[in-house]
Motif scaffolding. Structure first.
Motif, PDB file in Angstrom:
ATOM      1  N   ALA A 114       0.829  -1.209   0.000  1.00 59.27           N
ATOM      2  CA  ALA A 114       0.000   0.000   0.000  1.00 59.27           C
ATOM      3  C   ALA A 114       0.860   1.254   0.000  1.00 59.27           C
ATOM      4  O   ALA A 114       0.539   2.247  -0.674  1.00 59.27           O
ATOM      5  CB  ALA A 114      -0.922  -0.008   1.217  1.00 59.27           C
ATOM      6  N   ILE A 115       1.962   1.241   0.725  1.00 62.67           N
ATOM      7  CA  ILE A 115       2.852   2.401   0.768  1.00 62.67           C
ATOM      8  C   ILE A 115       3.541   2.594  -0.570  1.00 62.67           C
ATOM      9  O   ILE A 115       3.685   3.729  -1.051  1.00 62.67           O
ATOM     10  CB  ILE A 115       3.855   2.252   1.917  1.00 62.67           C
ATOM     11  CG1 ILE A 115       3.137   2.358   3.274  1.00 62.67           C
ATOM     12  CG2 ILE A 115       4.954   3.296   1.823  1.00 62.67           C
ATOM     13  CD1 ILE A 115       3.978   1.970   4.462  1.00 62.67           C
ATOM     14  N   ARG A 116       3.977   1.505  -1.183  1.00 65.16           N
ATOM     15  CA  ARG A 116       4.587   1.637  -2.505  1.00 65.16           C
ATOM     16  C   ARG A 116       3.590   2.178  -3.525  1.00 65.16           C
ATOM     17  O   ARG A 116       3.952   2.952  -4.416  1.00 65.16           O
ATOM     18  CB  ARG A 116       5.132   0.279  -2.957  1.00 65.16           C
ATOM     19  CG  ARG A 116       6.414  -0.106  -2.246  1.00 65.16           C
ATOM     20  CD  ARG A 116       6.960  -1.424  -2.714  1.00 65.16           C
ATOM     21  NE  ARG A 116       8.259  -1.683  -2.086  1.00 65.16           N
ATOM     22  CZ  ARG A 116       8.765  -2.876  -1.880  1.00 65.16           C
ATOM     23  NH1 ARG A 116       8.088  -3.955  -2.261  1.00 65.16           N
ATOM     24  NH2 ARG A 116       9.952  -3.031  -1.313  1.00 65.16           N
ATOM     25  N   HIS A 154      12.718   2.012  -3.607  1.00 66.50           N
ATOM     26  CA  HIS A 154      11.872   2.483  -2.507  1.00 66.50           C
ATOM     27  C   HIS A 154      12.163   1.630  -1.278  1.00 66.50           C
ATOM     28  O   HIS A 154      11.890   0.420  -1.275  1.00 66.50           O
ATOM     29  CB  HIS A 154      10.401   2.376  -2.913  1.00 66.50           C
ATOM     30  CG  HIS A 154       9.460   3.106  -2.027  1.00 66.50           C
ATOM     31  ND1 HIS A 154       8.125   3.273  -2.319  1.00 66.50           N
ATOM     32  CD2 HIS A 154       9.642   3.734  -0.841  1.00 66.50           C
ATOM     33  CE1 HIS A 154       7.528   3.958  -1.364  1.00 66.50           C
ATOM     34  NE2 HIS A 154       8.434   4.239  -0.447  1.00 66.50           N
ATOM     35  N   ILE A 155      12.730   2.237  -0.250  1.00 66.97           N
ATOM     36  CA  ILE A 155      13.005   1.563   1.016  1.00 66.97           C
ATOM     37  C   ILE A 155      11.944   1.987   2.027  1.00 66.97           C
ATOM     38  O   ILE A 155      11.686   3.182   2.189  1.00 66.97           O
ATOM     39  CB  ILE A 155      14.401   1.911   1.549  1.00 66.97           C
ATOM     40  CG1 ILE A 155      15.476   1.488   0.544  1.00 66.97           C
ATOM     41  CG2 ILE A 155      14.652   1.239   2.898  1.00 66.97           C
ATOM     42  CD1 ILE A 155      16.865   1.976   0.915  1.00 66.97           C
ATOM     43  N   VAL A 165      12.549   7.159  -1.356  1.00 66.03           N
ATOM     44  CA  VAL A 165      12.235   6.705  -2.709  1.00 66.03           C
ATOM     45  C   VAL A 165      12.880   7.644  -3.729  1.00 66.03           C
ATOM     46  O   VAL A 165      12.782   8.858  -3.617  1.00 66.03           O
ATOM     47  CB  VAL A 165      10.708   6.608  -2.926  1.00 66.03           C
ATOM     48  CG1 VAL A 165      10.004   7.919  -2.648  1.00 66.03           C
ATOM     49  CG2 VAL A 165      10.389   6.117  -4.330  1.00 66.03           C
ATOM     50  N   TYR A 166      13.568   7.046  -4.700  1.00 71.36           N
ATOM     51  CA  TYR A 166      14.192   7.821  -5.772  1.00 71.36           C
ATOM     52  C   TYR A 166      13.140   8.216  -6.816  1.00 71.36           C
ATOM     53  O   TYR A 166      12.158   7.507  -7.036  1.00 71.36           O
ATOM     54  CB  TYR A 166      15.264   6.987  -6.459  1.00 71.36           C
ATOM     55  CG  TYR A 166      16.628   7.060  -5.829  1.00 71.36           C
ATOM     56  CD1 TYR A 166      17.720   7.535  -6.554  1.00 71.36           C
ATOM     57  CD2 TYR A 166      16.843   6.656  -4.520  1.00 71.36           C
ATOM     58  CE1 TYR A 166      18.980   7.598  -5.987  1.00 71.36           C
ATOM     59  CE2 TYR A 166      18.098   6.715  -3.937  1.00 71.36           C
ATOM     60  CZ  TYR A 166      19.166   7.186  -4.680  1.00 71.36           C
ATOM     61  OH  TYR A 166      20.422   7.253  -4.115  1.00 71.36           O
ATOM     62  N   ARG A 208      15.877  -0.788  10.380  1.00 70.75           N
ATOM     63  CA  ARG A 208      16.723   0.300  10.883  1.00 70.75           C
ATOM     64  C   ARG A 208      17.805   0.668   9.871  1.00 70.75           C
ATOM     65  O   ARG A 208      18.809   1.274  10.218  1.00 70.75           O
ATOM     66  CB  ARG A 208      17.375  -0.100  12.208  1.00 70.75           C
ATOM     67  CG  ARG A 208      16.404  -0.329  13.347  1.00 70.75           C
ATOM     68  CD  ARG A 208      15.774   0.937  13.860  1.00 70.75           C
ATOM     69  NE  ARG A 208      16.765   1.814  14.468  1.00 70.75           N
ATOM     70  CZ  ARG A 208      16.540   3.086  14.839  1.00 70.75           C
ATOM     71  NH1 ARG A 208      15.348   3.612  14.639  1.00 70.75           N
ATOM     72  NH2 ARG A 208      17.484   3.804  15.403  1.00 70.75           N
ATOM     73  N   PHE A 209      17.632   0.316   8.611  1.00 73.55           N
ATOM     74  CA  PHE A 209      18.637   0.607   7.589  1.00 73.55           C
ATOM     75  C   PHE A 209      18.795   2.114   7.409  1.00 73.55           C
ATOM     76  O   PHE A 209      19.902   2.657   7.439  1.00 73.55           O
ATOM     77  CB  PHE A 209      18.243  -0.049   6.266  1.00 73.55           C
ATOM     78  CG  PHE A 209      19.292   0.048   5.195  1.00 73.55           C
ATOM     79  CD1 PHE A 209      20.330  -0.865   5.151  1.00 73.55           C
ATOM     80  CD2 PHE A 209      19.235   1.044   4.231  1.00 73.55           C
ATOM     81  CE1 PHE A 209      21.307  -0.785   4.156  1.00 73.55           C
ATOM     82  CE2 PHE A 209      20.200   1.138   3.238  1.00 73.55           C
ATOM     83  CZ  PHE A 209      21.237   0.216   3.206  1.00 73.55           C
ATOM     84  N   ILE A 210      17.683   2.812   7.245  1.00 68.40           N
ATOM     85  CA  ILE A 210      17.738   4.266   7.049  1.00 68.40           C
ATOM     86  C   ILE A 210      18.259   4.949   8.298  1.00 68.40           C
ATOM     87  O   ILE A 210      19.138   5.814   8.230  1.00 68.40           O
ATOM     88  CB  ILE A 210      16.340   4.816   6.681  1.00 68.40           C
ATOM     89  CG1 ILE A 210      15.879   4.243   5.343  1.00 68.40           C
ATOM     90  CG2 ILE A 210      16.357   6.346   6.632  1.00 68.40           C
ATOM     91  CD1 ILE A 210      14.428   4.548   5.022  1.00 68.40           C
TER      92      ILE A 210
END
Length: 206
Positions: free
Chosen positions: A17-19, A79-80, A93-94, A189-191
């Protein structure tokens, strides 16, 4: 079906849904459907200058899209998405964009730093922070500093690299990093791991 399976299913549905939000944002923007576009934000969206709400955001959309651009096309890249809790998430997101503006064709590379929120079962953008690497006429590669180069405007930097401190750290070093290799970032927690305690940059919006 046990609770863990339901939790994982909810997470997968939320990611999709977010994508879809990012894809819908681009389509509604490029097709100039202001109602569809503002509907991707919550009713209490903050617009700036003290204005709040979808009607105020629609007024901003109409003025900006009518005055600055004839046509646009936004192409979504990687998109992360990471979750703070089941109803709140953040993402990067790029976006590679093309703009017809007057008699020039301006290309742009950027990223959006997003906050998402699920309200009454539906995901919305809570906030979008645009960070730009370059914007320039198609035939004028933006070599050098101040890569945001709109026709008939002063050049400026767009903050593309400022959200993550690794860019400055890389160029500050004179050679390879001699610190121990860090452990892989924890799940979701990547970002945050990449950012550390860096403050969010202040960016001029187009």
């Amino acid at each position: 079906m046990d609770g863990e399976v339901l939790r994982r299913l909810d997470r997968l549905e939320s990611i999709d849904a977010i994508r879809q939000l990012a894809a819908k944002y681009s389509l509604a923007l490029d097709m100039r459907d202001a109602d569809a576009w503002v509907g991707l934000f919550p009713e209490d969206v903050k617009v700036g200058g003290g204005a709040v709400g979808r009607a105020a955001l629609r007024d901003w959309f109409d003025e900006t899209m009518r005055v600055q651009f004839t046509g646009t096309s936004h192409h979504i890249g990687g998109h992360i998405i990471e979750f703070d809790d089941p109803d709140r998430a953040q993402g990067v997101v790029y976006s590679k964009n093309e703009h017809e503006t007057g008699d020039e064709w301006v290309i742009m590379q950027m990223m959006y730093v997003d906050r998402y929120e699920r309200i009454a079962g539906r995901w919305f953008f809570r906030r979008r922070l645009p960070l730009y690497w370059y914007a320039t006429d198609l035939n004028k590669p933006p070599i050098g500093p101040q890569k945001i180069r709109w026709p008939d405007r002063e050049r400026y930097d767009g903050g593309f690299h400022d959200y993550f401190p690794s860019w400055q750290a890389f160029w500050t070093r004179t050679g390879p990093d001699d610190a121990p290799v860090a452990e892989p970032a924890p799940l979701d927690r990547f970002i945050a791991t990449m950012r550390g305690d860096a403050a969010a940059p202040k960016v001029k919006v187009r």
